[in-house]
Design an enzyme around this catalytic site. Structure first.
Site, PDB file in Angstrom:
ATOM      1  N   PRO A  77    -112.195 162.160   4.116  1.00 12.63           N
ATOM      2  CA  PRO A  77    -111.438 161.701   2.944  1.00 12.63           C
ATOM      3  C   PRO A  77    -111.793 160.281   2.519  1.00 12.63           C
ATOM      4  O   PRO A  77    -111.901 159.373   3.349  1.00 12.63           O
ATOM      5  CB  PRO A  77    -109.990 161.810   3.416  1.00 12.63           C
ATOM      6  CG  PRO A  77    -110.008 162.931   4.404  1.00 12.63           C
ATOM      7  CD  PRO A  77    -111.328 162.794   5.121  1.00 12.63           C
ATOM      8  N   CYS A  78    -111.966 160.119   1.200  1.00 12.46           N
ATOM      9  CA  CYS A  78    -112.398 158.832   0.651  1.00 12.46           C
ATOM     10  C   CYS A  78    -111.246 157.865   0.417  1.00 12.46           C
ATOM     11  O   CYS A  78    -111.452 156.649   0.345  1.00 12.46           O
ATOM     12  CB  CYS A  78    -113.111 159.063  -0.686  1.00 12.46           C
ATOM     13  SG  CYS A  78    -114.571 160.112  -0.585  1.00 12.46           S
ATOM     14  N   GLN A  79    -110.029 158.393   0.268  1.00 11.19           N
ATOM     15  CA  GLN A  79    -108.919 157.569  -0.169  1.00 11.19           C
ATOM     16  C   GLN A  79    -108.647 156.352   0.717  1.00 11.19           C
ATOM     17  O   GLN A  79    -108.245 155.297   0.205  1.00 11.19           O
ATOM     18  CB  GLN A  79    -107.650 158.420  -0.306  1.00 11.19           C
ATOM     19  CG  GLN A  79    -107.693 159.425  -1.445  1.00 11.19           C
ATOM     20  CD  GLN A  79    -108.400 160.711  -1.043  1.00 11.19           C
ATOM     21  OE1 GLN A  79    -108.768 160.893   0.112  1.00 11.19           O
ATOM     22  NE2 GLN A  79    -108.601 161.620  -1.996  1.00 11.19           N
TER      23      GLN A  79
END
Length: 325
Positions: A77-79
């Site tokens: 996940p990039c968040q």
């Protein structure tokens, strides 16, 4: 001499952007792991022959694949690292880099490829990048980081992506990052004119002529905020400069009587990400758009995957020569 296909195990597989790219690069997927039910349905809808497992990565055990996997790939996940979020990094419960290291230890691939957002290269994450690098080095891999712009590989948006490639030491000398394409990426207008005209909108050609640059980075993939729109205010301004209303996504192309700036559809956004037009997305508009917004563009995954594929094959040839002596 018959050559056994190279295999991959993909984590955080999403809607299949990276998987499509690796497929084009010559990898066969032994397994794809994804937690989101809509993305799982998308993968199964488009590739029913793939072994897709719906699971929380923290609960997935890769030990049964030990010795059978050439490449472990995925997009954690990039968040936790995105400039559009809070950038809590390793303190964000969505950070899965430690799981990628664990799975590498369990399945012992020849190579690892992980992608994330540009924010991971920020100075505030320098210590954490070293932790990630050290985790793979402790398992016997040589680690390289690079920042690639998707537009350098035929994708009609900038979309910078941080790529980690970790290779067994005997494979590392043969690996080279892909060179930018000699042909510039198409503009938004060139990419979407036929889709904008599909509903009979007479203004599609004029719109396309004005949308004469590549797109800003497609955002909007987080479940913690937002819906089916093109992101925060700064993103909407960039889309407006291309003649696109970014405040929502449309269900269909503009009709004959359309006035004003058009909206994108999910299909248009997917094409800007480099997905083929026959790739269907499961779920309603917001769920589908989140899958698109989270995707790793297939052409970029294919470009990096092809270089890893060549490195592994080169290593195999060298091993065969050594054994023959």
């Amino acid at each position: 001499m018959t050559t056994t296909p190279l295999t991959s195990l993909e984590i955080c597989a999403g809607a299949g952007g990276q998987a499509l790219g690796l497929e084009a690069a010559g990898f066969e997927h032994a397994c794809l792991v994804e937690i989101d039910p809509h993305a799982v349905n998308t993968l199964r809808l488009n590739r029913p022959e793939w072994n897709v497992i719906q699971a929380d990565l923290r609960d997935f055990d890769a030990t049964p694949y030990a010795g059978q996997i050439d490449l472990l790939a995925g997009g954690p996940p990039c968040q936790p690292f995105s400039h559009g979020g809070q950038q809590h990094g390793q303190h964000d419960d969505r950070d899965l880099f430690p799981e990628a290291i664990r799975l590498t230890r369990e399945c012992q691939p020849q190579a690892v490829m992980l992608e994330n957002v540009r924010g991971l290269l920020d100075p505030k994450f320098a210590e954490y990048r070293q932790y990630i690098t050290g985790g793979f080095e402790a398992l016997g891999y040589r680690v390289q980081w690079n920042l690639l712009n998707s537009s350098d590989h035929g994708v009609p948006q900038l979309r910078p992506r941080v790529i980690l490639v970790a290779l067994r030491p005997h494979l590392a000398p043969a690996f080279h990052w892909p060179e930018p394409s000699a042909t510039p990426a198409p503009t938004v207008g060139q990419t979407l004119e036929d889709l904008m005209a599909a509903g009979g909108w007479a203004g599609a050609q004029a719109w396309a002529q004005g949308a004469n640059t590549i797109a800003p980075t497609i955002v909007g993939g987080s479940k913690k905020h937002g819906g089916a729109d093109l992101g925060p205010t700064r993103s909407k301004r960039a889309w407006a400069a291309l003649g696109v209303n970014g405040h929502l996504l449309a269900n269909e192309a503009p009709g004959p009587d359309h006035e004003g700036m058009p909206h994108l559809t999910v299909r248009m956004a997917a094409r800007l990400q480099g997905f083929p037009d026959d790739w269907a997305f499961a779920g309603r508009k917001t769920a589908s758009y989140r899958q698109v917004g989270n995707a790793f563009p297939p052409p970029v995954a294919a470009a990096v995957g092809a270089q890893i594929h060549r490195s592994i094959r080169a290593g195999q040839r060298q091993e065969a020569l050594t054994a023959a002596i």
